[in-house]
Scaffold this motif. Structure first.
Motif, short mmCIF file in Angstrom:
data_model
loop_
_atom_site.label_atom_id
_atom_site.label_comp_id
_atom_site.label_asym_id
_atom_site.label_seq_id
_atom_site.Cartn_x
_atom_site.Cartn_y
_atom_site.Cartn_z
N CYS A 17 -2.21 0.96 -11.16
CA CYS A 17 -1.71 -0.41 -11.10
C CYS A 17 -2.30 -1.24 -12.22
N ASP A 18 -1.58 -2.28 -12.59
CA ASP A 18 -2.12 -3.27 -13.52
C ASP A 18 -3.27 -3.96 -12.82
N ASP A 19 -4.32 -4.27 -13.54
CA ASP A 19 -5.52 -4.88 -12.95
C ASP A 19 -5.19 -6.11 -12.09
N GLU A 20 -4.32 -6.97 -12.61
CA GLU A 20 -4.03 -8.21 -11.90
C GLU A 20 -3.20 -8.02 -10.64
N CYS A 21 -2.65 -6.83 -10.42
CA CYS A 21 -1.87 -6.56 -9.21
C CYS A 21 -2.76 -6.19 -8.01
N LEU A 22 -3.96 -5.71 -8.30
CA LEU A 22 -4.84 -5.27 -7.22
C LEU A 22 -5.13 -6.42 -6.26
N GLY A 23 -4.92 -6.18 -4.98
CA GLY A 23 -5.17 -7.17 -3.95
C GLY A 23 -3.97 -8.06 -3.65
N GLU A 24 -2.90 -7.91 -4.40
CA GLU A 24 -1.71 -8.74 -4.20
C GLU A 24 -0.74 -8.09 -3.21
N VAL A 25 0.08 -8.94 -2.59
CA VAL A 25 1.17 -8.48 -1.73
C VAL A 25 2.45 -9.05 -2.30
N TYR A 26 3.42 -8.17 -2.53
CA TYR A 26 4.72 -8.57 -3.07
C TYR A 26 5.77 -8.33 -2.00
N GLU A 27 6.62 -9.33 -1.79
CA GLU A 27 7.64 -9.23 -0.74
C GLU A 27 8.99 -9.62 -1.29
N ASP A 28 10.00 -8.89 -0.84
CA ASP A 28 11.38 -9.18 -1.21
C ASP A 28 12.25 -8.83 -0.01
N GLY A 29 12.59 -9.82 0.78
CA GLY A 29 13.34 -9.57 2.02
C GLY A 29 12.50 -8.75 2.97
N GLU A 30 13.05 -7.62 3.39
CA GLU A 30 12.33 -6.75 4.33
C GLU A 30 11.36 -5.79 3.66
N VAL A 31 11.37 -5.77 2.33
CA VAL A 31 10.50 -4.86 1.58
C VAL A 31 9.19 -5.57 1.23
N SER A 32 8.08 -4.86 1.49
CA SER A 32 6.76 -5.41 1.20
C SER A 32 5.92 -4.35 0.49
N LEU A 33 5.23 -4.76 -0.56
CA LEU A 33 4.35 -3.86 -1.31
C LEU A 33 2.96 -4.48 -1.33
N ASP A 34 2.01 -3.81 -0.67
CA ASP A 34 0.63 -4.28 -0.56
C ASP A 34 -0.23 -3.41 -1.47
N VAL A 35 -0.71 -3.99 -2.55
CA VAL A 35 -1.51 -3.25 -3.54
C VAL A 35 -2.98 -3.35 -3.12
N THR A 36 -3.36 -2.50 -2.19
CA THR A 36 -4.67 -2.59 -1.56
C THR A 36 -5.77 -1.94 -2.39
N GLU A 37 -6.95 -2.48 -2.21
CA GLU A 37 -8.16 -1.91 -2.80
C GLU A 37 -8.35 -0.48 -2.28
N ALA A 38 -8.06 -0.26 -1.01
CA ALA A 38 -8.27 1.05 -0.39
C ALA A 38 -7.43 2.14 -1.05
N PHE A 39 -6.21 1.80 -1.51
CA PHE A 39 -5.34 2.81 -2.10
C PHE A 39 -5.41 2.85 -3.62
N TYR A 40 -5.41 1.70 -4.26
CA TYR A 40 -5.36 1.63 -5.71
C TYR A 40 -6.73 1.44 -6.37
N GLY A 41 -7.69 0.97 -5.62
CA GLY A 41 -8.99 0.66 -6.20
C GLY A 41 -10.08 1.53 -5.63
N GLY A 42 -11.19 0.90 -5.28
CA GLY A 42 -12.32 1.62 -4.70
C GLY A 42 -13.20 2.26 -5.75
N ASP A 43 -14.23 2.92 -5.28
CA ASP A 43 -15.22 3.54 -6.16
C ASP A 43 -14.64 4.66 -7.02
N ASP A 44 -13.54 5.27 -6.56
CA ASP A 44 -12.94 6.37 -7.30
C ASP A 44 -11.99 5.92 -8.40
N ALA A 45 -11.64 4.63 -8.41
CA ALA A 45 -10.71 4.12 -9.43
C ALA A 45 -11.45 3.87 -10.73
#
Length: 99
Positions: A17-45
């Protein structure tokens, strides 16, 4: 860009992910994209450049890619088909599955 790799029983899972997307939630109607630290970040990123993203995506069995820079790198490298990219609340998102 932030890159994270995880080995799973199905193969290599890559999240980018782009750095600035981390921690953001994007929504469009019924579609939601949660760019979580747990999936995209963390110590392994790790922060990486376009070459690092391409190298990792070429080895991936499954990948999730979020953000204009990250998705553009995948498109430019021929890894992702631009016509298959989603725009959710103005943010680009692509998924890759190799079978």
């Amino acid at each position: 860009m932030l890159l994270r790799e995880r080995q799973t029983k199905e193969g290599l899972l890559v999240s980018v992910c782009d750095d600035e997307c981390l921690g953001e939630v994007y929504e469009d109607g019924e579609v939601s994209l949660d760019v979580t630290e747990a999936f995209y970040g963390g110590d392994d990123a790790e922060a990486t450049d376009a070459d690092g993203v391409v190298e990792s995506l070429r080895r991936a069995s499954v990948a999730n890619i979020v953000g204009e820079r990250s998705v553009s790198v995948a498109i430019d490298a021929g890894i992702v088909d631009e016509s298959r990219v989603l725009s959710i609340d103005g943010t680009l998102h692509a998924q890759l599955v190799r079978m």
